[in-house]
Write a protein that holds these residues in place. Structure first.
Motif, PDB file in Angstrom:
ATOM      1  N   SER A 171       0.824  -1.213   0.000  1.00 31.61           N
ATOM      2  CA  SER A 171       0.000   0.000   0.000  1.00 31.61           C
ATOM      3  C   SER A 171       0.855   1.259   0.000  1.00 31.61           C
ATOM      4  O   SER A 171       0.540   2.235  -0.679  1.00 31.61           O
ATOM      5  N   TYR A 172       1.944   1.219   0.761  1.00 30.85           N
ATOM      6  CA  TYR A 172       2.791   2.404   0.875  1.00 30.85           C
ATOM      7  C   TYR A 172       3.359   2.801  -0.491  1.00 30.85           C
ATOM      8  O   TYR A 172       3.255   3.956  -0.910  1.00 30.85           O
ATOM      9  N   PHE A 173       3.921   1.839  -1.182  1.00 32.85           N
ATOM     10  CA  PHE A 173       4.528   2.159  -2.474  1.00 32.85           C
ATOM     11  C   PHE A 173       3.473   2.589  -3.488  1.00 32.85           C
ATOM     12  O   PHE A 173       3.641   3.598  -4.194  1.00 32.85           O
ATOM     13  N   LEU A 174       2.386   1.839  -3.576  1.00 31.35           N
ATOM     14  CA  LEU A 174       1.390   2.111  -4.612  1.00 31.35           C
ATOM     15  C   LEU A 174       0.647   3.423  -4.378  1.00 31.35           C
ATOM     16  O   LEU A 174       0.411   4.188  -5.319  1.00 31.35           O
ATOM     17  N   THR A 175       0.275   3.711  -3.120  1.00 25.19           N
ATOM     18  CA  THR A 175      -0.473   4.944  -2.875  1.00 25.19           C
ATOM     19  C   THR A 175       0.416   6.185  -2.963  1.00 25.19           C
ATOM     20  O   THR A 175      -0.045   7.238  -3.384  1.00 25.19           O
ATOM     21  N   MET A 176       1.690   6.060  -2.570  1.00 25.47           N
ATOM     22  CA  MET A 176       2.592   7.203  -2.698  1.00 25.47           C
ATOM     23  C   MET A 176       2.811   7.584  -4.161  1.00 25.47           C
ATOM     24  O   MET A 176       3.119   8.725  -4.488  1.00 25.47           O
ATOM     25  N   ASN A 177       2.654   6.608  -5.049  1.00 20.40           N
ATOM     26  CA  ASN A 177       2.976   6.837  -6.461  1.00 20.40           C
ATOM     27  C   ASN A 177       1.795   6.638  -7.413  1.00 20.40           C
ATOM     28  O   ASN A 177       1.971   6.671  -8.625  1.00 20.40           O
ATOM     29  N   ALA A 178       0.595   6.446  -6.851  1.00 24.22           N
ATOM     30  CA  ALA A 178      -0.576   6.176  -7.686  1.00 24.22           C
ATOM     31  C   ALA A 178      -0.858   7.309  -8.666  1.00 24.22           C
ATOM     32  O   ALA A 178      -1.242   7.070  -9.824  1.00 24.22           O
ATOM     33  N   ASP A 179      -0.667   8.553  -8.224  1.00 19.79           N
ATOM     34  CA  ASP A 179      -0.939   9.686  -9.102  1.00 19.79           C
ATOM     35  C   ASP A 179       0.077   9.806 -10.224  1.00 19.79           C
ATOM     36  O   ASP A 179      -0.161  10.499 -11.215  1.00 19.79           O
ATOM     37  N   ARG A 180       1.235   9.149 -10.082  1.00 26.83           N
ATOM     38  CA  ARG A 180       2.259   9.205 -11.123  1.00 26.83           C
ATOM     39  C   ARG A 180       2.139   8.039 -12.097  1.00 26.83           C
ATOM     40  O   ARG A 180       2.277   8.214 -13.303  1.00 26.83           O
ATOM     41  N   ILE A 181       1.902   6.833 -11.546  1.00 28.58           N
ATOM     42  CA  ILE A 181       1.863   5.655 -12.423  1.00 28.58           C
ATOM     43  C   ILE A 181       0.462   5.365 -12.956  1.00 28.58           C
ATOM     44  O   ILE A 181       0.299   4.542 -13.856  1.00 28.58           O
ATOM     45  N   GLY A 182      -0.547   6.034 -12.389  1.00 27.87           N
ATOM     46  CA  GLY A 182      -1.911   5.869 -12.876  1.00 27.87           C
ATOM     47  C   GLY A 182      -2.799   5.157 -11.863  1.00 27.87           C
ATOM     48  O   GLY A 182      -2.493   4.055 -11.425  1.00 27.87           O
TER      49      GLY A 182
ATOM     50  N   ARG B 271      -3.754  14.956  -2.032  1.00 27.77           N
ATOM     51  CA  ARG B 271      -4.814  14.137  -1.451  1.00 27.77           C
ATOM     52  C   ARG B 271      -4.541  12.636  -1.504  1.00 27.77           C
ATOM     53  O   ARG B 271      -4.659  11.928  -0.494  1.00 27.77           O
ATOM     54  N   THR B 272      -4.182  12.110  -2.674  1.00 28.11           N
ATOM     55  CA  THR B 272      -3.974  10.666  -2.793  1.00 28.11           C
ATOM     56  C   THR B 272      -2.829  10.204  -1.892  1.00 28.11           C
ATOM     57  O   THR B 272      -2.945   9.189  -1.190  1.00 28.11           O
TER      58      THR B 272
END
Length: 451
Positions: free
Chosen positions: A74-85, A388-389
């Protein structure tokens, strides 16, 4: 009569839901599929390991390790969700659900099951875990105007709670039917069938995620794609300089990039939510289910039906909380509605009959979910839209980290036949959280939506 129905529809936000975009409705359907799976599997997770012959303390250790894996992913994906989609993150999460369900259906090895839970998606509590929740809530805030968020969050949470309740009752009756004289499957085989259904629901969630449009993506992500224009909301909420600065950010991040004004608020909220989450981790649905089963020796279908009723009641109270929040604001609604359910946790182990215990669970369910939608709306407005994300992801990671030791403690106390202590500790911690959230934020104006 039509005027009354119209007013009622507006009061509970039904008119806003009906006029919502396809993406908003798809996000709700994604949530429903996931919570059906979590609700179906979580009430039997402790029993699943008991059938394998594993002691309670080892089961608690397993659940703690599951949460550690959830934190990492969760940490990796949510920190970078706005960048990777965001859409890609939701698709990956759905595939992890599919993989976890398949492994639990096929394997009996403790360490293989542990690996599937750590690197996949299994909910030990029945609550929403993984990167999904933060990404979806941030996306809803991106798609929905601030004045409408309380209502949309309420319906999103209502759908979630109803799906989890439906998962509870369907899981209970499926296991009962598979073990009955009709099919005569063993208890372990019946639980494995539940995990096959878990995988199928993960696949359904994956299909829903594929149909999301580019409008769910962040402005940061859209501006990096030459063939996609920023959304309508982008031009209204973000200045050109904001967009430019976002495009120059590094592709991956290990920490949320916050303004100095947001840091203090996020630290305060993180500490408070951590206290509440640690209390919740001591009385997760799986352990409450195990406690009731061990104490009263009730059948799976009765257990599933009991949690369906409490979940069903809790779900519809969310609509009431949305109406209250319009008048009292999110902070007062969060604290005042959450307090009764927190206090009642202390009394769950006291009755000597299942009926009285069930009545306490029903009364508690009347307010246990009423803080969910106001909390989501509050969190979405206290930081900038560009943050926000990452902030929602960070808060979810903090909450999950605070839950890591709870199942181990619950398992250890259960092995000593002192699981009742968990309910006392959990209730005390959650009541303290309610008081502190009220004292910290009730009189502050922290709305930074357009900052």
């Amino acid at each position: 009569m039509s005027r009354i129905l119209t007013s009622f529809s507006q009061e509970i936000g039904l008119d806003l839901l009906a006029s919502s975009s396809r993406d908003v409705l798809l996000l709700i359907f994604i949530k429903i599929a996931r919570m059906l799976a979590f609700g179906m599997s979580s009430i039997f997770l402790v029993q699943f390991f008991n059938v394998h012959g594993y002691p309670d303390d080892r089961t608690g250790f397993f659940m703690s390790c599951t949460l550690i894996g959830d934190v990492i992913i969760s940490y990796f994906l949510t920190m970078n969700a706005d960048r990777i989609g965001r859409r890609l993150v939701l698709c990956v999460g759905a595939l992890l659900m599919v993989a976890s369900g398949i492994v639990f259906a096929l394997s009996n090895n403790f360490y293989i099951l542990l690996a599937a839970a750590v690197f996949g998606v299994i909910s030990p509590s029945g609550a929403d875990i993984g990167p999904f929740k933060a990404v979806e809530e941030s996306t809803l805030a991106h798609l929905v105007p601030p004045d409408h968020r309380n209502d949309i969050y309420a319906w999103y949470s209502l759908a979630s709670a109803l799906a989890a309740a439906a998962g509870n009752i369907s899981g209970g009756w499926i296991v009962h039917y598979l073990m009955s004289n009709h099919l005569q499957l063993s208890e372990l085989a019946a639980y494995k069938v539940v995990f096959v259904i878990f995988s199928l629901l993960g696949a359904l969630k994956f299909l829903f995620s594929l149909f999301l449009t580019h409008r769910v993506e962040s402005d940061d992500y859209l501006s990096s794609k030459s063939n996609i224009e920023p959304t309508e909301n982008t031009s209204l909420l973000e200045s050109p300089t904001d967009t430019t600065s976002q495009t120059t950010k590094k592709k991956f991040s290990l920490l949320p990039e916050l303004s100095s004004e947001s840091v203090k608020i996020v630290i305060q909220l993180s500490c408070l939510f951590a206290m509440d989450s640690f209390g919740s981790s001591l009385v997760q649905l799986s352990w409450i289910s195990y406690y009731i089963t061990s104490k009263f020796h009730i059948n799976p279908e009765i257990l599933g039906t009991a949690f369906f009723i409490t979940g069903f009641i809790g779900a519809f109270t969310m609509l009431i909380s949305s109406s209250i929040a319009k008048r009292l604001g999110p902070v007062l609604t969060m604290a005042l509605t959450h307090f009764p359910s927190s206090f009642l946790i202390i009394f769950i182990p006291m009755p000597s009959t299942f009926l009285v215990t069930f009545i306490i669970l029903i009364v508690r369910s009347c307010t246990s979910q009423m803080d969910v939608a106001p909390r989501q709306a509050f969190l979405s407005m206290v930081v900038r839209s560009s943050e926000r994300t990452a902030v929602m992801g960070w808060v979810n990671v903090v909450k999950t980290c605070s839950q890591v030791f709870g199942p181990t403690i619950a398992g250890y106390l259960a092995s000593l036949h002192k699981q009742w202590v968990c309910f006392i500790l959990a209730g005390t911690l959650k009541v303290t959280y309610d008081a502190l959230i009220l004292l910290t934020f009730a009189l502050k104006d922290v709305n930074r939506e357009h900052s």
